[in-house]
Design a protein around this motif. Structure first.
Motif, short mmCIF file in Angstrom:
data_model
loop_
_atom_site.label_atom_id
_atom_site.label_comp_id
_atom_site.label_asym_id
_atom_site.label_seq_id
_atom_site.Cartn_x
_atom_site.Cartn_y
_atom_site.Cartn_z
N LYS A 78 -12.17 -4.11 -0.61
CA LYS A 78 -10.83 -4.57 -0.98
C LYS A 78 -10.19 -3.59 -1.96
CE LYS A 78 -11.72 -9.50 -0.35
NZ LYS A 78 -11.71 -10.84 -0.99
N VAL A 79 -8.94 -3.22 -1.70
CA VAL A 79 -8.18 -2.34 -2.58
C VAL A 79 -6.87 -3.06 -2.92
CG1 VAL A 79 -9.22 -0.24 -1.67
CG2 VAL A 79 -7.15 -1.13 -0.61
N HIS A 80 -5.96 -2.38 -3.59
CA HIS A 80 -4.67 -2.98 -3.93
C HIS A 80 -3.61 -1.90 -4.04
CE1 HIS A 80 -5.08 -1.55 -8.07
NE2 HIS A 80 -6.29 -2.05 -8.10
N HIS A 110 -5.89 6.20 -4.42
CA HIS A 110 -7.24 6.67 -4.18
C HIS A 110 -8.24 5.62 -4.63
CE1 HIS A 110 -6.71 7.81 -8.42
NE2 HIS A 110 -8.02 7.71 -8.50
N TRP A 111 -9.47 5.73 -4.09
CA TRP A 111 -10.51 4.76 -4.40
C TRP A 111 -11.87 5.45 -4.26
CZ3 TRP A 111 -8.47 0.10 -5.78
CH2 TRP A 111 -9.36 -0.94 -6.06
N VAL A 120 -15.94 4.94 -3.37
CA VAL A 120 -16.83 4.04 -2.64
C VAL A 120 -18.25 4.58 -2.74
CG1 VAL A 120 -17.35 2.94 -0.43
CG2 VAL A 120 -14.97 3.49 -1.02
N LEU A 135 0.80 -1.22 0.00
CA LEU A 135 0.00 0.00 0.00
C LEU A 135 0.84 1.27 0.00
CD1 LEU A 135 -2.85 -0.83 2.55
CD2 LEU A 135 -3.13 -0.32 0.12
N LEU A 193 -10.13 -1.13 2.78
CA LEU A 193 -10.69 0.08 3.37
C LEU A 193 -11.89 -0.34 4.21
CD1 LEU A 193 -10.71 2.53 0.34
CD2 LEU A 193 -9.40 2.85 2.44
N ILE A 240 -7.75 2.45 6.80
CA ILE A 240 -7.06 1.64 5.81
C ILE A 240 -6.05 0.76 6.51
CG2 ILE A 240 -5.20 3.30 5.33
CD1 ILE A 240 -5.49 2.47 2.34
#
Length: 365
Positions: free
Chosen positions: A167-169, A174-175, A177, A98, A149, A190
């Motif tokens: 779930k992120v990677h 940034h993401w 939602v 991350l 997250l 996170i």
């Protein structure tokens, strides 16, 4: 050159060097005499030829090369499956990392931004040392740990009423939602979720509240460019909360925009939609709440977290959604320097009732 270096040469080589330098009686000198004479003459090392290998040294060097060649030939070459497995492991390590290589990533930071009533944007900066600490803390569970997250929805008392794990990677910072049932208060974390369900937290975000959804939300407020709407994002994301301006959120937005945040831009508020269905009639009802007032010029004003334009004479007026329920509407005024703040709470309630449908009988003459 010293005598010890000259002793690595054969007597034949030393005699040849002495002859080239015009030494008298060089042909009758023994090896020790040649070494003494050449050392006294101050022969430079870079002027000497490389010492010749003896037959024994040449044989040993040849044997060593042959041994290394046999070892390389006997070492099994990786199969196609092994190469594919190694590449999968490298790819998993990249997706699990991350950490963000950004100029401002001197400390861990997680920012939650409100884009509209149904979408939040999460931005993070994580240092490599924090990922290393997470790997150490999780120990044997690190292999199956997944970056996630955790989005918590907050109740009126500030307690977390429900947690959603997204779930992120690695490789991104940034993401987006999606959220439902606006308005709502949210906070995010996170970190890493292991296979046993344990969560290792790295950073926690600011608290935000999504605005009411209006009938024309998609048409009027479907904006995606943060640069053009930075002030609105700042306000909706808790920048002007009752606890005071969020300096961390302001700094993050100004770093990304590469400019200071200006005064809030004008924002339109529109009505919500309510629907009552009769036996054969479909009736739509709109209701709006108009809030008017006045304050000192150049005051920063928010209503329900949304920035409101204050005219030069201090007057302001906005239309708010008026849903079918009780509302508590905070009106927060802040001085231009942010040092003083005053809050007024407006409580309103709408109670819409649909009566039983009525059918009129046909009257004949």
């Amino acid at each position: 050159m010293n005598s010890s270096k000259l002793r690595s040469y054969t007597a034949k080589d030393l005699a040849q060097m002495a002859r080239q330098r015009g030494f008298a009686k060089w042909h009758s000198m023994r090896k020790d005499e040649l070494i003494e004479a050449l050392a006294a003459a101050g022969v430079q090392e870079n002027a000497l030829p490389r010492p010749r290998q003896t037959d024994r040294e040449a044989a040993e060097a040849l044997a060593n090369r042959a041994e290394r060649a046999r070892a390389a030939a006997s070492r099994p070459k990786p199969t196609a499956a092994q190469k594919q497995l190694a590449e999968m492991q490298r790819q998993r390590a990249r997706l699990q990392d991350l950490s963000t290589a950004t100029p401002t990533a001197g400390a861990d930071r997680l920012l939650l931004l409100v884009r509209d009533p149904y979408w939040l944007q999460v931005t993070w900066e994580v240092t490599p040392s924090s990922v290393t600490r997470a790997r150490t803390a999780l120990g044997q569970h690190w292999h199956g740990a997944q970056p996630v997250l955790r989005l918590g929805k907050l109740g009126d008392d500030g307690a977390v009423g429900g947690v959603r794990q997204v779930k992120v990677h690695g490789g991104v910072n940034h993401w987006y939602v999606d959220v439902t049932d606006p308005p709502g208060r949210f906070r995010a974390e996170i970190g890493y979720l292991d296979l046993s369900g344990g969560f290792y937290s790295i950073a926690r975000s600011n608290e935000v509240q999504t605005p009411e959804a209006s009938v024309d939300e998609v048409g009027e407020h479907a904006w995606t460019d943060v640069a053009r709407n930075a002030d609105r994002v700042f306000a909706l994301s808790g920048g002007y909360s009752a606890d005071g301006p969020s300096q961390e959120l302001r700094q993050a937005l100004e770093e990304r925009l590469r400019r200071p945040l200006g005064r809030p831009t004008e924002t339109r508020f529109t009505a919500t939609e309510a629907r009552t269905d009769g036996a054969q009639l479909d009736v739509q009802i709109d209701a709006e709440l108009v809030v008017r007032g006045s304050t000192a010029p150049h005051t920063h004003l928010t209503i329900q977290g949304e920035p409101v334009v204050v005219r030069e004479d201090g007057a302001f007026a906005v239309k708010l959604p008026f849903p079918d329920r009780r509302q508590v509407i905070p009106v927060v005024a802040s001085s231009a320097d942010g040092m003083h703040q005053r809050t007024i709470i407006l409580g309103v309630e709408r109670n819409t009732k649909a009566l039983e449908p009525r059918r009129r009988d046909t009257v004949t003459a």
